[in-house]
Write a protein that holds these residues in place. Structure first.
Motif, short mmCIF file in Angstrom:
data_model
loop_
_atom_site.label_atom_id
_atom_site.label_comp_id
_atom_site.label_asym_id
_atom_site.label_seq_id
_atom_site.Cartn_x
_atom_site.Cartn_y
_atom_site.Cartn_z
N ASN A 147 0.86 -1.17 0.00
CA ASN A 147 0.00 0.00 0.00
C ASN A 147 0.90 1.23 0.00
N VAL A 148 1.01 1.90 -1.14
CA VAL A 148 1.93 3.02 -1.29
C VAL A 148 1.53 4.17 -0.38
N ARG A 149 0.27 4.52 -0.37
CA ARG A 149 -0.18 5.64 0.45
C ARG A 149 0.05 5.35 1.94
N GLY A 150 -0.26 4.16 2.37
CA GLY A 150 -0.03 3.79 3.77
C GLY A 150 1.45 3.79 4.11
#
Length: 59
Positions: free
Chosen positions: A14-17
């Motif tokens: 999960n890039v955003r996380g």
């Protein structure tokens, strides 16, 4: 379960996380890094540079 493990064998990218986690770590450890650099600088100045300067001027 071992602390820090990935869970039950499922890995989600999960890039955003991940970026949010990185920002949290940066905020958390910024002042700790500043304190470390201050202690390191004072120690190096006291134990290395001051004796060298004293030795140089007493020659």
């Amino acid at each position: 379960m071992i602390p820090g493990s990935l869970g039950e064998g499922v890995f989600e990218w999960n890039v955003r996380g991940g970026l949010q986690q990185l920002k949290g770590h940066c905020r958390r450890y910024f002042w700790l890094w500043i304190a470390y650099q201050t202690v390191k600088g004072v120690t190096t100045t006291t134990l290395v540079w001051v004796p060298l300067v004293i030795w140089w001027f007493e020659r």
